[in-house]
Enzyme design. Structure first.
Site, PDB file in Angstrom:
ATOM      1  N   HIS A   1      40.620 -94.492  10.685  1.00 22.28           N
ATOM      2  CA  HIS A   1      41.942 -94.389  11.295  1.00 22.28           C
ATOM      3  C   HIS A   1      42.851 -95.438  10.648  1.00 22.28           C
ATOM      4  CE1 HIS A   1      40.708 -92.082  15.015  1.00 22.28           C
ATOM      5  NE2 HIS A   1      39.539 -92.593  14.699  1.00 22.28           N
TER       6      HIS A   1
ATOM      7  N   HIS B   1      35.438 -91.054   9.227  1.00 20.76           N
ATOM      8  CA  HIS B   1      36.886 -91.141   8.988  1.00 20.76           C
ATOM      9  C   HIS B   1      37.358 -92.543   9.324  1.00 20.76           C
ATOM     10  CE1 HIS B   1      36.057 -89.631  13.033  1.00 20.76           C
ATOM     11  NE2 HIS B   1      37.147 -90.267  13.457  1.00 20.76           N
TER      12      HIS B   1
ATOM     13  N   GLN C   1      33.245 -92.589  19.017  1.00 20.00           N
ATOM     14  CA  GLN C   1      33.445 -91.572  17.981  1.00 20.00           C
ATOM     15  C   GLN C   1      33.344 -90.179  18.583  1.00 20.00           C
ATOM     16  OE1 GLN C   1      30.603 -91.757  14.742  1.00 20.00           O
ATOM     17  NE2 GLN C   1      31.659 -90.153  13.571  1.00 20.00           N
TER      18      GLN C   1
HETATM   19  P1  AMP Z   1      37.127 -90.441  16.577  1.00 19.75           P
HETATM   20  O1  AMP Z   1      37.240 -90.561  18.075  1.00 19.75           O
HETATM   21  O2  AMP Z   1      37.097 -91.768  15.865  1.00 19.75           O
HETATM   22  O3  AMP Z   1      36.013 -89.516  16.184  1.00 19.75           O
HETATM   23  O4  AMP Z   1      38.494 -89.800  16.103  1.00 19.75           O
HETATM   24  C1  AMP Z   1      38.700 -88.432  15.980  1.00 19.75           C
HETATM   25  C2  AMP Z   1      40.185 -88.238  15.805  1.00 19.75           C
HETATM   26  O5  AMP Z   1      40.412 -86.927  15.322  1.00 19.75           O
HETATM   27  C3  AMP Z   1      40.987 -88.379  17.096  1.00 19.75           C
HETATM   28  O6  AMP Z   1      41.952 -89.421  16.949  1.00 19.75           O
HETATM   29  C4  AMP Z   1      41.637 -87.012  17.271  1.00 19.75           C
HETATM   30  O7  AMP Z   1      42.941 -87.077  17.794  1.00 19.75           O
HETATM   31  C5  AMP Z   1      41.625 -86.481  15.848  1.00 19.75           C
HETATM   32  N1  AMP Z   1      41.647 -85.032  15.725  1.00 19.75           N
HETATM   33  C6  AMP Z   1      40.911 -84.134  16.437  1.00 19.75           C
HETATM   34  N2  AMP Z   1      41.190 -82.890  16.033  1.00 19.75           N
HETATM   35  C7  AMP Z   1      42.134 -82.996  15.039  1.00 19.75           C
HETATM   36  C8  AMP Z   1      42.836 -82.054  14.230  1.00 19.75           C
HETATM   37  N3  AMP Z   1      42.622 -80.736  14.336  1.00 19.75           N
HETATM   38  N4  AMP Z   1      43.729 -82.534  13.323  1.00 19.75           N
HETATM   39  C9  AMP Z   1      43.951 -83.857  13.216  1.00 19.75           C
HETATM   40  N5  AMP Z   1      43.310 -84.793  13.947  1.00 19.75           N
HETATM   41  C10 AMP Z   1      42.416 -84.362  14.855  1.00 19.75           C
END
Ligand code: AMP
Length: 114
Positions: free
Chosen positions: A102, A100, A94
């Protein structure tokens, strides 16, 4: 009060986001670094640190997030299947400390996920 998370700042319009859904309890945006042809993030307005921070009082919110994931997957035309992923904590990979889900689809998913 703690600093607003990246996703709270997107929800509040301070940072741009590509929104595909918004309701009273959650939003859905397109991931900025997509790992599949469709890659959405279902994000609660309530800034839970992750599923590891959810409590009994969040039970109905968690159900709402899952049904919203199903709804947007259908809306995006993922009729042949999709994958829901929730990364939790450091070992879970994470990066953003705001819960969130996915929603990944539009290609064949592999197992194990790595
Ligand atoms: P996690 O690693 O499960 O915390 O996923 C975080 C996700 O947020 C990753 O897939 C990133 O690509 C995505 N993310 C980070 N910054 C943004 C942003 N500004 N808009 C949309 N997605 C983002």
């Amino acid at each position: 009060m703690s600093e607003p998370t990246l996703f709270t700042r997107i929800i509040e319009g301070e940072i741009p986001g590509d929104f595909v859904h918004r309701d009273e309890h959650c939003v859905v945006i397109r991931d900025i670094n997509p790992q599949a042809p469709v890659h959405l993030l279902v994000i609660p307005v309530k800034a839970l640190v992750g599923i590891q921070g959810a409590e009994e009082e969040d039970r109905s919110l968690l159900g709402h997030l899952m049904l919203t994931a199903q709804y947007v997957a259908q809306k995006e035309g993922l009729s042949s299947g999709y994958r829901l992923v929730v990364n939790a904590g450091e070992d879970g990979g994470q990066e953003v400390p705001h819960l969130h889900i996915h929603v990944l689809g539009g290609r064949q998913m592999n197992w194990p996920p790595g």
